[in-house]
Motif scaffolding. Sequence first.
Motif, short mmCIF file in Angstrom:
data_model
loop_
_atom_site.label_atom_id
_atom_site.label_comp_id
_atom_site.label_asym_id
_atom_site.label_seq_id
_atom_site.Cartn_x
_atom_site.Cartn_y
_atom_site.Cartn_z
N SER A 223 0.83 -1.20 0.00
CA SER A 223 0.00 0.00 0.00
C SER A 223 0.86 1.26 0.00
O SER A 223 2.05 1.23 0.34
CB SER A 223 -0.91 0.00 1.22
OG SER A 223 -0.14 0.18 2.40
N LEU A 224 0.24 2.36 -0.38
CA LEU A 224 0.92 3.65 -0.29
C LEU A 224 1.36 3.94 1.14
O LEU A 224 2.44 4.49 1.37
CB LEU A 224 -0.01 4.76 -0.78
CG LEU A 224 -0.29 4.78 -2.29
CD1 LEU A 224 -1.49 5.66 -2.59
CD2 LEU A 224 0.94 5.27 -3.06
N LYS A 225 0.54 3.58 2.09
CA LYS A 225 0.88 3.80 3.50
C LYS A 225 2.16 3.06 3.86
O LYS A 225 3.04 3.62 4.54
CB LYS A 225 -0.28 3.33 4.38
CG LYS A 225 -0.06 3.54 5.87
CD LYS A 225 -0.13 5.00 6.27
CE LYS A 225 -1.55 5.49 6.31
NZ LYS A 225 -1.65 6.89 6.83
N GLU A 226 2.30 1.81 3.40
CA GLU A 226 3.51 1.05 3.68
C GLU A 226 4.70 1.62 2.92
O GLU A 226 5.81 1.73 3.46
CB GLU A 226 3.30 -0.43 3.30
CG GLU A 226 2.46 -1.20 4.29
CD GLU A 226 3.11 -1.25 5.67
OE1 GLU A 226 4.30 -1.62 5.76
OE2 GLU A 226 2.43 -0.91 6.65
N LEU A 559 -9.21 14.57 -2.43
CA LEU A 559 -8.23 13.50 -2.59
C LEU A 559 -7.42 13.30 -1.31
O LEU A 559 -7.04 12.17 -0.97
CB LEU A 559 -7.28 13.79 -3.75
CG LEU A 559 -7.90 13.94 -5.15
CD1 LEU A 559 -6.81 14.13 -6.19
CD2 LEU A 559 -8.76 12.74 -5.50
N GLN A 560 -7.15 14.38 -0.62
CA GLN A 560 -6.37 14.27 0.62
C GLN A 560 -7.12 13.48 1.69
O GLN A 560 -6.50 12.91 2.59
CB GLN A 560 -6.03 15.68 1.12
CG GLN A 560 -5.02 16.39 0.22
CD GLN A 560 -4.99 17.89 0.39
OE1 GLN A 560 -5.35 18.41 1.45
NE2 GLN A 560 -4.59 18.61 -0.65
N GLN A 561 -8.43 13.40 1.58
CA GLN A 561 -9.21 12.63 2.55
C GLN A 561 -9.19 11.13 2.27
O GLN A 561 -9.33 10.33 3.20
CB GLN A 561 -10.67 13.11 2.55
CG GLN A 561 -10.87 14.55 2.97
CD GLN A 561 -12.35 14.92 2.94
OE1 GLN A 561 -13.19 14.21 3.50
NE2 GLN A 561 -12.67 16.02 2.29
N ILE A 562 -9.02 10.74 1.01
CA ILE A 562 -9.17 9.31 0.66
C ILE A 562 -7.94 8.75 -0.04
O ILE A 562 -7.99 7.68 -0.64
CB ILE A 562 -10.43 9.09 -0.21
CG1 ILE A 562 -10.54 10.10 -1.36
CG2 ILE A 562 -11.68 9.20 0.65
CD1 ILE A 562 -9.85 9.72 -2.62
N CYS A 563 -6.80 9.45 0.06
CA CYS A 563 -5.63 9.06 -0.73
C CYS A 563 -5.05 7.71 -0.30
O CYS A 563 -4.37 7.04 -1.10
CB CYS A 563 -4.56 10.14 -0.67
SG CYS A 563 -4.04 10.62 0.98
N TYR A 564 -5.29 7.28 0.93
CA TYR A 564 -4.76 5.98 1.38
C TYR A 564 -5.82 4.87 1.29
O TYR A 564 -5.54 3.73 1.63
CB TYR A 564 -4.28 6.07 2.83
CG TYR A 564 -3.13 7.02 3.05
CD1 TYR A 564 -1.85 6.70 2.65
CD2 TYR A 564 -3.34 8.25 3.69
CE1 TYR A 564 -0.78 7.57 2.86
CE2 TYR A 564 -2.28 9.13 3.91
CZ TYR A 564 -1.01 8.78 3.49
OH TYR A 564 0.04 9.64 3.70
#
Length: 615
Positions: A223-226, A559-564
Motif C-alpha cells: 500500500s501507499l501507507k507502507e 483526494l487528501q481525505q481518501i488518498c490511502y
Amino acid sequence: MLNIWILEDHQLEIKFNAQEKRITVTDKRVNKSWEQLPFDRDWYITEISQSGNTLQVDLQGIITMTVTIALTEQSEVTFKLSADSHAALEKISFPPAFMAPNPDHYVLQTDSQGLLLPVTDNVYPLEEQPLYFCGGGAAMAWLGVTDSAFETGYMAIVESPFDAGFDLKREQGLITFTPTWFNTMGTFGYERKVRYIFFHQGGYVAQCKRYRAYAWPQNKVISLKENEKRFPAIAKILGAVHIYTWDKAREVDFARKLKRAGIEKAMLLWDANHLPYPEEDYDTRLKELGYATGAYELFTDIHPEGYTGNAEIEWIPLKRNVYPGLFEKITSRKSDGSTYSNQYGTYVCPEAVLPEMVKRVEKELQIYPHETYFVDVYQANGLYECHHEDHPLTRQQYAEAIVRNYKYLEDHYNTFLGAEFGADFAGSHAVYAHGMMTLQRTWFNSDIQKEGSIYHLGDWKNNERPSVMLGTRTATDTYLTYSINEYTRVPLYELVYHDAIVTSWRWEDANHHSPEIWWKKDLFNILYGSAPLWSIDQDRWESFESTFVESYQRVCPWLQQICYDELLSHRFVSEDRHVQETLFSSGKRAIVNFGDKHYRYEEEIIEPRGFVIHE
C-alpha cells in the motif's frame, strides 16, 4: 472415445463436447451458460482422459500439446498448456473464446483505467496485442465480460503473463477475446496457464476484487501507507496536483506564485531533454515550499551514431537518449540481429543500460537532489526479447531487468518512482502511473496529427515550449465517445490499485488541454480518487489561472481525505449513468453528476456538473 465429458461441482458444470471440440460452462447459481467457440480446425484430439474434476486433452496441430482443464475447489476453471519445451513455435491462441450469450453484455477492457466495451460495438479497433503494451494491450493481466445489469459474467486471468496477450475479434457479430501465447526465444518453453472465474453477481466490481486478491501477492504490491514508511516524501504527492513545468515555470518564483495562489500540495517535474534548466538549488527551494521535487527520466531510447540530434548533448548536458559510442553495445536485438525501434528511437536493453543509467543519475542528483523520477516507457512499451550475445533476455527476464533498475534507483538514491501507463508486473515500484486515466486507444480515426486542425495534438518542434505540452485543442469525436464518456468508463484499475498507485491523465492529455471538457476530467478525478495533472509554463498558468485554482480547490482537498483508501465499489446511480457513486474504505463516498440537470440524491440536490461528498 466418449463424446461428452463433464466436470461438475455445486456451482458449475463444465461440459466438453469432443466431437464439436468446444466447452460449455453452466453457472448453476443463475442457470446461465457460456459456450466456447470450437477449437481451431487444425487441432486434432488424439486422446482424452479424466481424473475427478480434471480433464486431460492431448492435441496434435501446430505442435503436440496437452491441455489440462481443471475445476478447482474454488469453483474456478484453469487451462494449463504443456508441450516439449524445445518445440519450435511462433504463437498459439488457446483456449477459444467464450461467447457472450446475447448482445446485452460488455467486454471489460483493461487497457488503461477501464472501459465497458459493448460486445456489439463495430467501430473500436480490435487487434492482438501483448500484455503491458499501451498501444492496445492490457495494463493488468486479465480481461472480462459482464452483463448490462453488472451482475453475471466471467474473467480470464493470465497466470503466465510475460509471453502472453489477448486477441480481440468480432465473432458472429460480437466482440470476443482469446489468450495468445507467444514463443519464448523461438520455442514453447514452459507451461502456460489461464484461469477463468465465473460470476453470478457483482459484475465488474467483483471481477476487479478477484484480480486484486490474485495480483497483490503475485506482484508483491504494498500500500501507499507502507511505501511511505520507506519514502516519506510520497506523502507530498498524495492529494496533490502533478505538474510538468516548462520554460519560465521552472523558476522558483513560479513555484512561489503557485503557493500564493493556494496550490498547497504539488509535485513539480521537469524534463531535462528540454531547456531551460532550473537553477542549481531548485529542488532544495521547492522542498522549502513543501512541494515534491522530481524529473522525467528515460532509459529505453537511443539513436544511431551520427544522428544529428546526438550533438545536442553539448548544450543539453543531461539529455536522456544519448549514449555516445554505445549504440551497438546496449541496444536490444531481435533474433535476426536487427533492432527494435519506433518514432522516438531504437530500444535499449534494460540489462545493458544500468552502468550508463548510474552515471547520468549520479551526475544529476549532485545538482538537483530529486525526491522522485518519473520513468517513461518502461511500463508502457510492452516486453521484448533481447538476442544480443552479450545480454540475452527472455521477456520475463526483460521485465525482471526493468524491476532491478527500479530497485537500484530506490536503494541507492532513495528516490521513489513513477511510470508511464501502469503495467502491473512492476508491482509497487511505481508509486504513481501517469496516463492511466487516458484510455490509450481512443484517438483512432481522428485528426490529432493533422497540422492546422482544431484537433491537432501539437508537436515537439520548439524545445523550450513544445506545443504538444503547452497548446490546447478540441477533443475528437472518438475521444468523446470512448475516453471521456461517463456511460462506458469504469475505474477497473482503481478498484484494484487505488491504495497502492496514484494515477493521472497523460502529460499531453492533461486536465486542461481540451478546456471544454476540463470540468469533466475534474469530475472523473473526484469520482475515481485520481490525481489531476497539469503541463504548463508561466504563460499557460497566467491565461487560465483562475480555472487552475478552482480545479485544484474542487479536486485536491477531497483526494487528501481518501488518498490511502481502497476503492471498494463504483456504481451507476441514474439510469442514464450521468450520476455515479464511488465508496472508499474509510466510508467516504463521492457522488458526481455529469449531466446538465439537477439530480436529487438522498434528499440532497446535486448541481449539474457537480458533486457531493458523504462521510
